[in-house]
Design a protein around this motif. Structure first.
Motif, PDB file in Angstrom:
ATOM      1  N   THR A  84       0.824  -1.215   0.000  1.00 38.93           N
ATOM      2  CA  THR A  84       0.000   0.000   0.000  1.00 38.93           C
ATOM      3  C   THR A  84       0.855   1.260   0.000  1.00 38.93           C
ATOM      4  O   THR A  84       0.636   2.167  -0.817  1.00 38.93           O
ATOM      5  CB  THR A  84      -0.934   0.010   1.218  1.00 38.93           C
ATOM      6  OG1 THR A  84      -1.757  -1.163   1.190  1.00 38.93           O
ATOM      7  CG2 THR A  84      -1.810   1.247   1.218  1.00 38.93           C
ATOM      8  N   CYS A  85       1.829   1.323   0.918  1.00 32.55           N
ATOM      9  CA  CYS A  85       2.679   2.516   1.024  1.00 32.55           C
ATOM     10  C   CYS A  85       3.857   2.488   0.062  1.00 32.55           C
ATOM     11  O   CYS A  85       4.570   3.488  -0.072  1.00 32.55           O
ATOM     12  CB  CYS A  85       3.189   2.664   2.458  1.00 32.55           C
ATOM     13  SG  CYS A  85       1.885   2.870   3.683  1.00 32.55           S
ATOM     14  N   LYS A  86       4.079   1.329  -0.569  1.00 37.30           N
ATOM     15  CA  LYS A  86       5.165   1.158  -1.543  1.00 37.30           C
ATOM     16  C   LYS A  86       6.537   1.503  -0.954  1.00 37.30           C
ATOM     17  O   LYS A  86       7.392   2.080  -1.622  1.00 37.30           O
ATOM     18  CB  LYS A  86       4.898   1.979  -2.800  1.00 37.30           C
ATOM     19  CG  LYS A  86       3.617   1.540  -3.506  1.00 37.30           C
ATOM     20  CD  LYS A  86       3.304   2.367  -4.696  1.00 37.30           C
ATOM     21  CE  LYS A  86       2.069   1.816  -5.403  1.00 37.30           C
ATOM     22  NZ  LYS A  86       0.877   1.730  -4.517  1.00 37.30           N
ATOM     23  N   ALA A  87       6.713   1.133   0.301  1.00 39.19           N
ATOM     24  CA  ALA A  87       7.999   1.345   0.961  1.00 39.19           C
ATOM     25  C   ALA A  87       8.996   0.305   0.480  1.00 39.19           C
ATOM     26  O   ALA A  87       8.632  -0.705  -0.130  1.00 39.19           O
ATOM     27  CB  ALA A  87       7.834   1.243   2.481  1.00 39.19           C
ATOM     28  N   ASP A  88      10.257   0.554   0.743  1.00 42.22           N
ATOM     29  CA  ASP A  88      11.295  -0.404   0.386  1.00 42.22           C
ATOM     30  C   ASP A  88      11.059  -1.698   1.159  1.00 42.22           C
ATOM     31  O   ASP A  88      10.998  -1.708   2.397  1.00 42.22           O
ATOM     32  CB  ASP A  88      12.669   0.169   0.733  1.00 42.22           C
ATOM     33  CG  ASP A  88      13.799  -0.703   0.223  1.00 42.22           C
ATOM     34  OD1 ASP A  88      14.028  -1.773   0.834  1.00 42.22           O
ATOM     35  OD2 ASP A  88      14.453  -0.325  -0.752  1.00 42.22           O
ATOM     36  N   GLN A  89      10.922  -2.798   0.443  1.00 42.22           N
ATOM     37  CA  GLN A  89      10.563  -4.062   1.071  1.00 42.22           C
ATOM     38  C   GLN A  89      11.666  -4.593   1.975  1.00 42.22           C
ATOM     39  O   GLN A  89      11.394  -5.243   2.992  1.00 42.22           O
ATOM     40  CB  GLN A  89      10.199  -5.085  -0.012  1.00 42.22           C
ATOM     41  CG  GLN A  89       8.976  -4.687  -0.814  1.00 42.22           C
ATOM     42  CD  GLN A  89       8.686  -5.602  -1.974  1.00 42.22           C
ATOM     43  OE1 GLN A  89       9.254  -6.696  -2.085  1.00 42.22           O
ATOM     44  NE2 GLN A  89       7.799  -5.186  -2.864  1.00 42.22           N
ATOM     45  N   THR A  90      12.896  -4.326   1.632  1.00 49.45           N
ATOM     46  CA  THR A  90      14.010  -4.766   2.474  1.00 49.45           C
ATOM     47  C   THR A  90      14.009  -4.030   3.801  1.00 49.45           C
ATOM     48  O   THR A  90      14.173  -4.642   4.865  1.00 49.45           O
ATOM     49  CB  THR A  90      15.347  -4.544   1.745  1.00 49.45           C
ATOM     50  OG1 THR A  90      15.350  -5.278   0.516  1.00 49.45           O
ATOM     51  CG2 THR A  90      16.507  -5.006   2.611  1.00 49.45           C
ATOM     52  N   ILE A  91      13.814  -2.710   3.760  1.00 47.27           N
ATOM     53  CA  ILE A  91      13.784  -1.909   4.984  1.00 47.27           C
ATOM     54  C   ILE A  91      12.613  -2.340   5.860  1.00 47.27           C
ATOM     55  O   ILE A  91      12.738  -2.453   7.094  1.00 47.27           O
ATOM     56  CB  ILE A  91      13.688  -0.411   4.666  1.00 47.27           C
ATOM     57  CG1 ILE A  91      14.898   0.042   3.831  1.00 47.27           C
ATOM     58  CG2 ILE A  91      13.597   0.394   5.945  1.00 47.27           C
ATOM     59  CD1 ILE A  91      16.232  -0.187   4.508  1.00 47.27           C
ATOM     60  N   SER A  92      11.460  -2.574   5.250  1.00 47.57           N
ATOM     61  CA  SER A  92      10.291  -3.013   6.007  1.00 47.57           C
ATOM     62  C   SER A  92      10.554  -4.354   6.691  1.00 47.57           C
ATOM     63  O   SER A  92      10.200  -4.550   7.857  1.00 47.57           O
ATOM     64  CB  SER A  92       9.082  -3.129   5.076  1.00 47.57           C
ATOM     65  OG  SER A  92       7.967  -3.663   5.766  1.00 47.57           O
ATOM     66  N   GLY A  93      11.199  -5.276   5.969  1.00 47.21           N
ATOM     67  CA  GLY A  93      11.521  -6.575   6.552  1.00 47.21           C
ATOM     68  C   GLY A  93      12.498  -6.460   7.705  1.00 47.21           C
ATOM     69  O   GLY A  93      12.358  -7.147   8.733  1.00 47.21           O
ATOM     70  N   ILE A  94      13.492  -5.593   7.561  1.00 44.62           N
ATOM     71  CA  ILE A  94      14.453  -5.381   8.647  1.00 44.62           C
ATOM     72  C   ILE A  94      13.746  -4.820   9.870  1.00 44.62           C
ATOM     73  O   ILE A  94      14.033  -5.209  11.012  1.00 44.62           O
ATOM     74  CB  ILE A  94      15.582  -4.444   8.179  1.00 44.62           C
ATOM     75  CG1 ILE A  94      16.438  -5.140   7.110  1.00 44.62           C
ATOM     76  CG2 ILE A  94      16.455  -4.013   9.359  1.00 44.62           C
ATOM     77  CD1 ILE A  94      17.487  -4.255   6.488  1.00 44.62           C
ATOM     78  N   ALA A  95      12.808  -3.902   9.642  1.00 50.61           N
ATOM     79  CA  ALA A  95      12.045  -3.335  10.768  1.00 50.61           C
ATOM     80  C   ALA A  95      11.261  -4.433  11.500  1.00 50.61           C
ATOM     81  O   ALA A  95      11.208  -4.449  12.735  1.00 50.61           O
ATOM     82  CB  ALA A  95      11.105  -2.254  10.259  1.00 50.61           C
ATOM     83  N   ILE A  96      10.665  -5.350  10.745  1.00 50.98           N
ATOM     84  CA  ILE A  96       9.934  -6.470  11.362  1.00 50.98           C
ATOM     85  C   ILE A  96      10.884  -7.321  12.194  1.00 50.98           C
ATOM     86  O   ILE A  96      10.546  -7.771  13.301  1.00 50.98           O
ATOM     87  CB  ILE A  96       9.263  -7.328  10.281  1.00 50.98           C
ATOM     88  CG1 ILE A  96       8.195  -6.526   9.536  1.00 50.98           C
ATOM     89  CG2 ILE A  96       8.647  -8.582  10.902  1.00 50.98           C
ATOM     90  CD1 ILE A  96       7.030  -6.092  10.372  1.00 50.98           C
ATOM     91  N   ASN A  97      12.085  -7.538  11.685  1.00 56.94           N
ATOM     92  CA  ASN A  97      13.069  -8.335  12.421  1.00 56.94           C
ATOM     93  C   ASN A  97      13.515  -7.651  13.710  1.00 56.94           C
ATOM     94  O   ASN A  97      13.914  -8.324  14.666  1.00 56.94           O
ATOM     95  CB  ASN A  97      14.289  -8.616  11.537  1.00 56.94           C
ATOM     96  CG  ASN A  97      13.989  -9.604  10.435  1.00 56.94           C
ATOM     97  OD1 ASN A  97      13.073 -10.411  10.539  1.00 56.94           O
ATOM     98  ND2 ASN A  97      14.748  -9.542   9.356  1.00 56.94           N
TER      99      ASN A  97
END
Length: 305
Positions: A84-97
């Protein structure tokens, strides 16, 4: 000899099962075009949820399925940011981690009197050959989650390659603009796939704390999600390939256990890093020979055609 072989196979299957759940989730997400590096964090949330709910409910199965739901909730955060927000998928995944371990420790301290680990669950997930008297089969006394993981691998392979819905997922992951022109809802398909990825990662975490060990600890997952990602790459983004890679990594862990209790004096520090060393070597040897879905990691803009 047979008993030793059965023991090695049993340990391999036991330690590969959490990886299989997580890797299958990674395959589903990647095939839809969304890179899910946050599997580690989702597994951690699933691990603490499974152990906590399993302890308070007294049922390992209730904890197991609750862990899947918790992983799915965390995956929705990744889906919202990435799709939805089209954020960088790698950065989003790191945030989840980063979020996963923090939330897990907070839950443990809140529900277990300030402790950083949960209390042991009263009943673990049952074994497959628990009622047999054969010593060889007792050494192969694997958890029911091993069978569930195998069945899921077969089902996901069939779904992706033998059904029209699987074709839609692969089309969205390869050419989302073309899939859109054919009437497919790219955003909806990607949301569903990321949600499934989180659910499977949560189940992977729970299979660690409800089957292999009876409680959550801060080191319960400790890199398992990243090894699962390596299995996805090594398995060339296919369910059967990822399953085979997870068996290889599980065998590395089994080798660590058997060498640690064997006649040869192998330093514990070397044994501890063996699975991760094998992961690095495999990535070096095979990552250049693997080809990810073409749209993997790329946000889709509906009007940018």
């Amino acid at each position: 000899m047979l008993n030793s072989l059965m023991l090695f196979v049993g340990i391999t299957l036991m330690y590969s099962t959490p990886l299989v759940f997580a890797a299958l989730g990674g395959v589903v997400s990647e095939r839809s075009g969304v890179t899910n590096i946050g599997i580690e964090g989702m597994m951690t949330i699933g691990a603490v949820t499974g152990a906590t709910v399993g302890y308070y409910s007294g049922s390992a199965w209730v904890g197991f399925f609750a862990a899947g739901l918790a992983g799915g909730v965390i995956a929705l955060l990744h889906a919202f940011a990435s799709i939805t927000c089209k954020a960088d998928q790698t950065i989003s995944g790191i945030a989840i981690n980063l979020i996963g371990p923090g939330v897990a420790l907070f839950v443990c301290r809140l529900l277990f009197d300030g402790a950083t680990m949960s209390l042991p669950v009263p009943h673990k997930i049952p074994k497959v050959f628990g009622s047999l008297n054969s010593k060889a089969f007792q050494n192969l006394n694997v958890d029911v989650t091993v069978v569930i993981a195998l069945a899921l691998a077969v089902f996901i392979w069939f779904f992706l390659y033998k059904t029209k819905w699987g074709l839609h997922i692969r089309a969205v992951g390869e050419h989302p603009a073309a899939a859109d022109t054919m009437g497919l809802n790219v955003y909806k398909i990607r949301y569903i796939c990321v949600l499934v990825s989180g659910i499977l990662a949560g189940l992977g975490g729970a299979s660690m704390t409800l089957a292999i060990i009876p409680q959550f600890t801060p080191t319960a997952i400790s890199g398992q999600g990243f090894i699962a990602l390596a299995a996805v790459i090594f398995g060339k983004w296919t369910p059967h390939g990822a399953y085979g890679a997870c068996l290889l990594f599980g065998a590395a862990q089994a080798l660590t256990v058997t060498l640690g209790g064997g006649r040869f004096a192998v330093p514990s520090s070397i044994l501890a890093m063996l699975p991760y060393l094998i992961t690095i070597v495999i990535l070096i040897l095979f990552v250049g020979k693997s080809s990810a879905p073409k749209a993997s990691g790329q946000p889709y803009e509906k009007d940018a055609r």
